[in-house]
Enzyme design. Structure first.
Site, PDB file in Angstrom:
ATOM      1  N   GLU A 288      -5.866  -6.847  21.090  1.00 58.34           N
ATOM      2  CA  GLU A 288      -6.367  -5.719  20.323  1.00 58.34           C
ATOM      3  C   GLU A 288      -7.601  -6.199  19.571  1.00 58.34           C
ATOM      4  OE1 GLU A 288      -6.505  -3.151  16.555  1.00 58.34           O
ATOM      5  OE2 GLU A 288      -6.111  -5.296  16.700  1.00 58.34           O
TER       6      GLU A 288
ATOM      7  N   ASP B  81      -2.528  -8.520  17.500  1.00 60.08           N
ATOM      8  CA  ASP B  81      -3.352  -7.844  16.504  1.00 60.08           C
ATOM      9  C   ASP B  81      -4.553  -8.711  16.131  1.00 60.08           C
ATOM     10  OD1 ASP B  81      -3.432  -5.477  14.633  1.00 60.08           O
ATOM     11  OD2 ASP B  81      -3.474  -7.089  13.150  1.00 60.08           O
ATOM     12  N   ASN B  82      -5.740  -8.148  16.265  1.00 61.49           N
ATOM     13  CA  ASN B  82      -6.978  -8.816  15.839  1.00 61.49           C
ATOM     14  C   ASN B  82      -7.096 -10.264  16.320  1.00 61.49           C
ATOM     15  OD1 ASN B  82      -8.254  -6.709  14.408  1.00 61.49           O
ATOM     16  ND2 ASN B  82      -6.943  -7.059  12.638  1.00 61.49           N
TER      17      ASN B  82
ATOM     18  N   LYS C  21       1.066   4.477   9.379  1.00 63.61           N
ATOM     19  CA  LYS C  21       1.061   3.068   8.999  1.00 63.61           C
ATOM     20  C   LYS C  21       1.638   2.872   7.597  1.00 63.61           C
ATOM     21  CE  LYS C  21      -3.345   2.403   9.503  1.00 63.61           C
ATOM     22  NZ  LYS C  21      -4.636   1.687   9.474  1.00 63.61           N
ATOM     23  N   TYR C  22       1.595   3.918   6.785  1.00 70.24           N
ATOM     24  CA  TYR C  22       1.990   3.765   5.382  1.00 70.24           C
ATOM     25  C   TYR C  22       3.170   4.628   4.975  1.00 70.24           C
ATOM     26  CZ  TYR C  22      -2.721   1.857   5.490  1.00 70.24           C
ATOM     27  OH  TYR C  22      -3.832   1.133   5.824  1.00 70.24           O
TER      28      TYR C  22
ATOM     29  N   LYS D 221       0.837  -1.199   0.000  1.00 72.19           N
ATOM     30  CA  LYS D 221       0.000   0.000   0.000  1.00 72.19           C
ATOM     31  C   LYS D 221       0.874   1.252   0.000  1.00 72.19           C
ATOM     32  CE  LYS D 221      -4.113  -1.900   0.270  1.00 72.19           C
ATOM     33  NZ  LYS D 221      -5.037  -1.636   1.376  1.00 72.19           N
TER      34      LYS D 221
END
EC number: 2.4.99.16
Length: 677
Positions: free
Chosen positions: A413, A384-385, A522-523, A254
């Protein structure tokens, strides 16, 4: 259960004892049960508790609760990390039965002849007690036995010495017809499992250099990120959480702001884990070598920071697992591997794992990865998740890791349905992210915190005002006062809280139509001028440091179960306290939810919850301003969001009025400090 008396509704018991309850070393853990018996003879209850070493701990007698409810209560304080068990026992207490009967008969005027059987029963019970009390008290018991049998004494002097043993025989009772309940487990963690202050930053942004017309961008490294560690420590944080530091995939990478197409210099999302350089057990080469990582962890420890790593069980399309173990992923009808989706969101750069095709193989590999990082000194994982992976897998993994190192902690999270969030806590997650961010009124926050306190046996909250994924509209539009307000709420309602870097700089610009930051870190790289902001007074760091200092210095704030809300007549204000009976420490907070206007309110304090009597006067010291006020049950407060949106009081000893002096000859000005803040 074996024995004579019913023992029911034992607490703490998670899912009827299927999972262990949670506690930390030194935490006061309430134990309760319902127990009763036939007839009028006295019943007693106690807790038998065993440490991880199997050794018993001191006898803990339970006290009856509200009359008529047959509820019994005690507290235990575990002193070691590991798997504890406790059992409630009920027993016939012949001394209490005798004491009650004799006291009533003597008060009714009955004489020694009418109490002959009672006197003999007293001798029997006290003779049995001689072998139970400490050696230093044996002579007292023998003297009471002798007095009961001394017919030359008047009746009050015959029974008096025996009645004076009530406190001793409460602690060392004669127990008959002992009934043993079912055993229950408590998993005890180190103290940081309950009390912690987290800070999140991206190592690649610390010391990064952005691209110019003449040179490409350059990532920060573990070495440059280490320069930021003292600043984080000075704010009082004790856990430094790093987003994934592994190689980042190049396939479907991304670009800025989640763009589908990345340029040749775009760094991609750290959560798209894995590339030719390696997977979950590797480090991104731009950050440094394994030795650089070890040096970073050591540098953090030198300033009092423990490093937490991200455990994100997903893969970039070019992760080594994809080629080596295609069975660990889900194949779609067209033969392609399914990427992650949370409709309408799409994560084309991430492949979720499939735990059903080769459960043994994938479990073994993930356990290997986690233990690899444990071996590198990492004892905290932010997961995470977790709600998108099988629950039985997490229950197994956490148990396997803690069998190797019981000090390892896991933060879930999971912003999902309440039952799932609570379920993750039950199966072993140490802490949990919460809905704190979306509770934006005093009434909502109070109700939510009361729900969390009720779940304290298995779910420990960690309050975050922001994350890289979450920039709530209250921060987007509330101005600097709202940043103070949300920090006060997070730091002082929950024993654990955290911030994502940039909060102290009041970063608040959102990507249009999204609840996340514009130019999201994040990117892309996001270096910040920390020193410049501090030097020009544009940083909330000193305020955050004060909150964390107060947290460290006040044991009452290290706990969750002791959170009590007090009434205040303005719905824009929230008033709460925490009291630690062991130390006498008490913290009282009044916080505004309005970042734009002045708010007044009148408190009605629950004085016993503060460790005080209803009519006590006491001194409060505002830790944010240094001011002192004389308070009682009813007080008026005024909060100005731009000057002081909250009061953070520590309580001093009850106020003792000075002797009344002669009346002044002229009217004195009203001492508003006695009535208002």
């Amino acid at each position: 259960m074996t024995g004579r008396f019913p023992i029911e509704d034992v607490s703490p018991a998670v899912s009827c004892g299927r999972y262990p309850a949670k506690a930390v070393v030194g935490e006061v853990v309430p134990v309760s049960a319902r127990a009763y018996r036939e007839g009028h003879d006295a019943l007693g209850c106690n807790v038998v508790w065993l440490g991880p070493d199997g050794a018993g701990r001191p006898f803990t007698r339970m006290r009856p609760g509200e009359p008529g409810q047959d509820r019994w209560h005690a507290t235990i304080v575990p002193d070691a990390v590991g798997d504890w068990t406790f059992t409630v026992e009920a027993f016939q207490d012949p001394y209490l039965t005798w004491q009650n009967a004799v006291t009533k008969k003597v008060s009714a005027g009955q004489g020694a002849a009418e109490l002959a059987n009672d006197l003999a029963e007293g001798v029997r019970v006290l003779t049995a007690a001689e072998g139970l009390v400490p050696s230093g008290d044996v002579e007292r018991v023998r003297a009471a036995v002798a007095a009961l049998g001394d017919e030359a004494r008047d009746l009050p002097y015959r029974v008096g010495p025996a009645l004076e043993l009530a406190e001793l025989l409460w602690a060392y009772p004669v127990r008959e017809l002992v009934t043993t309940g079912e055993p229950y487990r408590i998993w005890v963690d180190r103290a940081r499992a309950l009390f912690s202050a987290w800070y999140e930053f991206f190592p690649r942004s610390e010391g990064a250099v952005l691209a110019t017309a003449d040179s490409p961008a350059r990532s920060g490294t573990f070495a440059t990120a280490a320069r930021r560690l003292p600043g984080v420590a000075e704010m009082g944080f004790d856990v430094l959480y790093l987003p994934p530091v592994h190689p980042i995939g190049r396939v479907n990478r991304k670009g800025p702001n989640n763009a589908l197409t990345a340029g040749p210099d775009d760094v991609g999302s750290p959560w798209a884990i894995g590339a030719a350089e390696g997977g979950h057990d590797a480090l991104h080469p731009d950050l440094g070598t394994p030795q650089d990582f070890r040096d970073f962890v050591a540098a953090a420890a030198e300033v009092g920071l423990e490093v937490a790593m991200d455990l994100a069980l997903q893969c970039a399309p070019d992760h080594p697992w994809v080629a080596a173990h295609p069975e660990w992923f889900t194949t779609r009808a067209d033969g392609s591997i399914a990427y992650a989706e949370n409709p309408p969101k799409k994560y084309q750069d991430i492949y979720p794992l499939n735990f059903d095709n080769d459960p043994e193989g994938i479990r073994a590999e993930i356990l290997r990865v986690v233990l690899h990082w444990v071996g590198e000194g990492i004892k905290i994982f932010r997961v995470d998740n977790p709600h998108t992976k099988p629950f039985d897998f997490w229950h197994w993994l956490i148990g396997e890791v803690k069998a190797v190192d019981p000090d390892v902690l896991f933060l879930a999270e999971a912003f999902t349905r309440p039952a799932i969030m609570h379920g993750l806590g039950k199966i072993g997650f140490t802490q949990s992210y919460t809905y704190f961010t979306w509770r934006t009124s005093a009434a909502e926050m109070r109700a939510y915190c009361e729900e969390l306190v009720a779940a304290a046996d298995y779910m420990r909250p960690n309050f975050w005002p922001n994350t890289p994924d979450i920039l709530h509209e209250s921060l987007q539009h509330g101005g600097p006062p709202m940043f103070k307000i949300r920090a006060v709420l997070a730091a002082l309602l929950s024993p654990s809280w955290g911030l994502y870097a940039g909060y102290e700089l009041f970063e608040h610009v959102a990507r249009p139509g999204a609840e996340e930051y514009l130019d999201n870190e994040k990117y892309e790289l996001r270096p910040r001028d920390w020193a410049g902001a501090q030097a020009h007074g544009r940083s909330l760091a000193p305020f955050i440091a004060t909150l964390n200092r107060v947290r460290r210095e006040n044991p009452a704030l290290h706990q969750l179960r002791n959170l009590v809300f007090h009434e205040i007549d303005n719905p824009a204000l929230l008033c709460w306290s925490k009291h630690d009976p062991a130390t006498g420490n008490t913290v009282l907070v009044v916080c505004s939810f309005d970042s734009r206007g002045v708010q007044w309110g009148n408190t009605v304090l629950d004085m016993p919850a503060l460790g005080l009597d209803w009519h006590d006067r006491f001194t409060v010291h505002d830790e944010l301003t240094g001011a002192h006020y004389d308070w009682g049950q009813h007080n008026a407060v005024r909060l100005d969001p731009y000057l002081q949106p909250a009061h953070l009081f520590t309580l001093r000893r009850p106020h003792v009025p000075a002797p009344v002096a002669a009346a002044p000859t002229t009217d004195a000005p009203k001492d508003e400090a006695r009535w208002t803040s």
